[in-house]
Structure formats: C-alpha cells, structure tokens
Design an enzyme around this catalytic site. Structure first.
Site, PDB file in Angstrom:
ATOM      1  N   SER A 172     -25.832  38.122 120.509  1.00 17.14           N
ATOM      2  CA  SER A 172     -25.236  36.781 120.626  1.00 17.14           C
ATOM      3  C   SER A 172     -24.787  36.206 119.269  1.00 17.14           C
ATOM      4  CB  SER A 172     -26.201  35.829 121.340  1.00 17.14           C
ATOM      5  OG  SER A 172     -27.490  35.893 120.771  1.00 17.14           O
TER       6      SER A 172
ATOM      7  N   ASP B 201     -39.508  29.012 114.756  1.00 13.89           N
ATOM      8  CA  ASP B 201     -39.552  28.924 116.211  1.00 13.89           C
ATOM      9  C   ASP B 201     -38.327  28.135 116.706  1.00 13.89           C
ATOM     10  OD1 ASP B 201     -42.087  28.525 118.561  1.00 13.89           O
ATOM     11  OD2 ASP B 201     -40.132  27.573 118.756  1.00 13.89           O
TER      12      ASP B 201
ATOM     13  N   HIS C 105     -32.749  31.944 120.025  1.00  9.59           N
ATOM     14  CA  HIS C 105     -33.441  33.242 120.045  1.00  9.59           C
ATOM     15  C   HIS C 105     -32.383  34.311 119.758  1.00  9.59           C
ATOM     16  CE1 HIS C 105     -36.121  30.590 122.233  1.00  9.59           C
ATOM     17  NE2 HIS C 105     -37.095  31.492 122.121  1.00  9.59           N
TER      18      HIS C 105
ATOM     19  N   ASP D 132     -32.073  32.011 124.853  1.00 12.09           N
ATOM     20  CA  ASP D 132     -32.210  33.350 125.433  1.00 12.09           C
ATOM     21  C   ASP D 132     -33.541  33.979 124.990  1.00 12.09           C
ATOM     22  OD1 ASP D 132     -31.624  35.848 126.519  1.00 12.09           O
ATOM     23  OD2 ASP D 132     -30.419  36.477 124.787  1.00 12.09           O
TER      24      ASP D 132
ATOM     25  N   HIS E 201     -23.510  37.188 127.911  1.00 11.16           N
ATOM     26  CA  HIS E 201     -22.489  37.184 126.857  1.00 11.16           C
ATOM     27  C   HIS E 201     -21.097  36.866 127.424  1.00 11.16           C
ATOM     28  CE1 HIS E 201     -25.450  39.774 124.323  1.00 11.16           C
ATOM     29  NE2 HIS E 201     -25.675  38.485 124.179  1.00 11.16           N
TER      30      HIS E 201
HETATM   31  C1  SAM Z   1     -33.699  38.307 124.453  1.00 10.38           C
HETATM   32  S1  SAM Z   1     -33.850  38.469 122.716  1.00 10.38           S
HETATM   33  C2  SAM Z   1     -32.435  37.665 122.098  1.00 10.38           C
HETATM   34  C3  SAM Z   1     -31.153  38.405 122.278  1.00 10.38           C
HETATM   35  C4  SAM Z   1     -29.965  37.685 121.700  1.00 10.38           C
HETATM   36  N1  SAM Z   1     -29.920  36.279 122.109  1.00 10.38           N
HETATM   37  C5  SAM Z   1     -28.674  38.348 122.151  1.00 10.38           C
HETATM   38  O1  SAM Z   1     -28.088  37.892 123.154  1.00 10.38           O
HETATM   39  O2  SAM Z   1     -28.245  39.277 121.492  1.00 10.38           O
HETATM   40  C6  SAM Z   1     -35.075  37.285 122.320  1.00 10.38           C
HETATM   41  C7  SAM Z   1     -35.362  37.169 120.819  1.00 10.38           C
HETATM   42  O3  SAM Z   1     -36.137  36.005 120.584  1.00 10.38           O
HETATM   43  C8  SAM Z   1     -37.072  36.267 119.555  1.00 10.38           C
HETATM   44  N2  SAM Z   1     -38.109  35.249 119.695  1.00 10.38           N
HETATM   45  C9  SAM Z   1     -39.221  35.262 120.467  1.00 10.38           C
HETATM   46  N3  SAM Z   1     -39.838  34.064 120.423  1.00 10.38           N
HETATM   47  C10 SAM Z   1     -39.085  33.270 119.607  1.00 10.38           C
HETATM   48  C11 SAM Z   1     -39.166  31.888 119.212  1.00 10.38           C
HETATM   49  N4  SAM Z   1     -40.154  31.104 119.638  1.00 10.38           N
HETATM   50  N5  SAM Z   1     -38.197  31.407 118.396  1.00 10.38           N
HETATM   51  C12 SAM Z   1     -37.182  32.188 117.970  1.00 10.38           C
HETATM   52  N6  SAM Z   1     -37.050  33.491 118.326  1.00 10.38           N
HETATM   53  C13 SAM Z   1     -37.990  34.018 119.133  1.00 10.38           C
HETATM   54  C14 SAM Z   1     -37.489  37.697 119.811  1.00 10.38           C
HETATM   55  O4  SAM Z   1     -37.994  38.276 118.619  1.00 10.38           O
HETATM   56  C15 SAM Z   1     -36.172  38.333 120.260  1.00 10.38           C
HETATM   57  O5  SAM Z   1     -35.472  38.877 119.181  1.00 10.38           O
END
Ligand code: SAM
Length: 298
Positions: free
Chosen positions: A105, A151, A42, A172, A19
C-alpha cells in the site's frame, strides 16, 4: 505479536480487493487540484517479490493477482476500469513486463501522489520498518512522505484533520491480536470526530470469529451516526474447507479465502466501479461454487 509478515500474502485476493479500492479512492481524490493526505496506519514493508521463497511457500499470489491476470481472456468484455487502473500501477513496478514486483500500500499510494499531496506511513514490525524506511529513502520524496515507527492506531489522530481538510485513512491491520477489531472501531470513531469528511478504508478478514463478523456493522453504524455514506464490499474465492478431507474427518480451514472492505465517505463513483470489478474478480480468481462477492451501501 509480529509473527505476521505481509511477504507471505502479497498479491493475494485480499490485496487485489484492498489495493483496487485504494487506487480508485486516490484517483478520485486527485481529480481536485487541492492536495490531500493519505495515512496508512499499517504500512508493511513497501514492496515484495512474488518469486521470493516466502511468496512461493504460501502460493497466495498464484490464487490472487496471478490468477486474475492468467485468466483475463475468460472475460467476455473489457476488464473493469478499476482493475485496469490497479494493473497500471503494477505495470509501473514491473517495467520489464511480467509480475515479479508487488508494491504494498505505501508504494501504491506514493505512485498516485501529486506534488501537493502527502503520505504518512505507520509500521511497527522491527524488520518491516527497516525495509519500509529504505524503500522510502530510495524514493527521495523528502517531507512529502513520512515513515513513523509507531502504533498506527495511537498515532493516527495527530495527523487529523489534514491541513487541506482532504484525505484518506487506509487501515489494514494483520488482526493477529483479537483486540485489533476493537481498536479499528475506536480509531475510526475518534478520527471521525476530528475529521468527519475524510475517507476511511478498512480491510478485514472474514473468518469464523465473532469480532470479524461484527466489524462491518460497527463501522457502518459509526457512519450512520455521523450521517455519512458508507460502502461494504466482500470477496470470497473458494470454500475455506480442505478438499482432501477423508470421511469422518472434520474439514479444516485452508488459508484466508474471504475478506471485506468498509469505506466511509466513499467517492460517489466507487459503488458503480466495484459493481463492475467485483464480478470480474470472482470470475477470474474464483475457484468453486462458493466463490462470490457482496456489495452494499448506506
Ligand atoms: C496486513 S499488513 C499491511 C499490508 C499493507 N497495508 C499493504 O497493503 O501492503 C499489516 C502490517 O501492520 C503491522 N502492524 C501490526 N500492528 C501494528 C500497529 N499497531 N501499528 C502499526 N503497524 C502495525 C504489521 O507488522 C504488518 O506489517
């Protein structure tokens, strides 16, 4: 799949690293009047309570952001600008003082948007997407912010290049699935063909898995092939082994202690900003002699 919930990890050392970079990149993009698009592939749930049962159970914020703030009097000089910028966003979400609310994020990004900028948020988790949609509705941002229950790897290319040809892609994943490492590289490779001048920020965990070790090399190779600059920063807060191991017992890993960020097309100021911020992160969150950072570029 979907056992990962960011609520357990919010405000940990990895969030501080990713961040801080996100804020620095967005602030730099906002120096020019022309609007830019941020795509968060993500996104997570958007905001987290650091006093929730989930956060208390993991204790990760205690070792991360809360250690950074608790120990800041240890610094001989002023806090690095990039950390101060990161802290200012946190202050906005904690108007009563203290640090109880931790923006994910999407909210870091939304806070740094100007009227002419756009934000696209992908999330797949059935619960976190609902939380995210609610957060975004509360912002009343209209068409400026789009939440997409899809996705993020597959959906990313359709937003590239942004109409203004200025933008940031923040990747992420949770890396719950080994395939995520490969999917990151494919997504960046496809995206760079459509939008070679965009800034790409990819976070990854440094864990004993070959895919994790080769990811930064694959990403820097993509940048090199496209003749674009890149930067790689890592941060480790302590040994990964349990410290209560009895003689003869094999040390077991205890939580994530090490992670990295690769940035393709970084702002030209980012290297110097991280040169100042990373040693302070180690000083404030580091717990033993294995704490450290690295910063390389090409
Ligand atoms: C590490 S966390 C994200 C944290 C966020 N970026 C932050 O910094 O606050 C990863 C997220 O990706 C989601 N996720 C997993 N596979 C995914 C995909 N193929 N596409 C979108 N989101 C996905 C998970 O449910 C999770 O909420």
């Amino acid at each position: 799949m979907f056992s990962y919930r960011h609520a357990y990890h919010a405000g940990n050392h990895a969030d501080v690293l990713k961040h801080t970079v996100l804020v620095a990149v967005m602030k730099h993009l906002a120096l020019k009047e022309v609007g830019f698009t941020t795509i968060d592939t993500h996104a997570g749930a958007g905001i987290y309570r650091l006093d929730s049962a989930d956060a208390n159970q993991s204790g990760e914020a205690q070792e991360g952001l809360l250690a950074l703030m608790r120990n800041k009097s240890k610094l001989a000089g002023p806090m690095a600008d990039a950390l101060l910028d990161y802290r200012r966003v946190l202050d906005h979400f904690n108007p009563e003082g203290g640090l109880l609310n931790y923006p994910g994020s999407p909210l870091f990004a939304h806070h740094l948007l100007r009227e002419q900028d756009k934000l696209k948020l992908f999330e797949m988790h059935p619960t976190d997407i609902r939380g995210l949609q609610t957060r975004v509705e509360e912002l009343r941002a209209g068409r400026q912010v789009m939440v997409i229950h899809e996705d993020g790897f597959n959906g990313l290319p359709k937003f590239l290049p942004p109409s203004t040809r200025r933008g940031l892609v923040f990747i992420d994943p949770s890396y719950e699935i080994k395939l995520d490492y490969e999917r990151v590289v494919v997504a960046v490779s496809i995206s760079m063909k459509r939008f070679a001048t965009g800034t790409y920020v990819v976070w990854y965990p440094i864990i004993p898995r070959p895919q994790a070790h080769s990811l930064p090399r694959h990403l820097s190779n993509l940048a090199r092939q496209a003749d674009k600059p890149w930067l790689h920063a890592t941060l480790r807060i302590r040994t990964g082994a349990r410290n209560d191991v009895t003689p003869g017992e094999k040390a077991k890993p205890k939580g994530l202690v090490d992670s990295g960020v690769v940035i393709i097309n970084p702002p030209f100021t980012l290297y110097e900003q991280l040169q100042q911020a990373l040693p302070q992160m180690v000083q404030l969150m580091g717990q033993d002699h294995l704490a450290g950072f690295s910063l390389t570029r090409g």
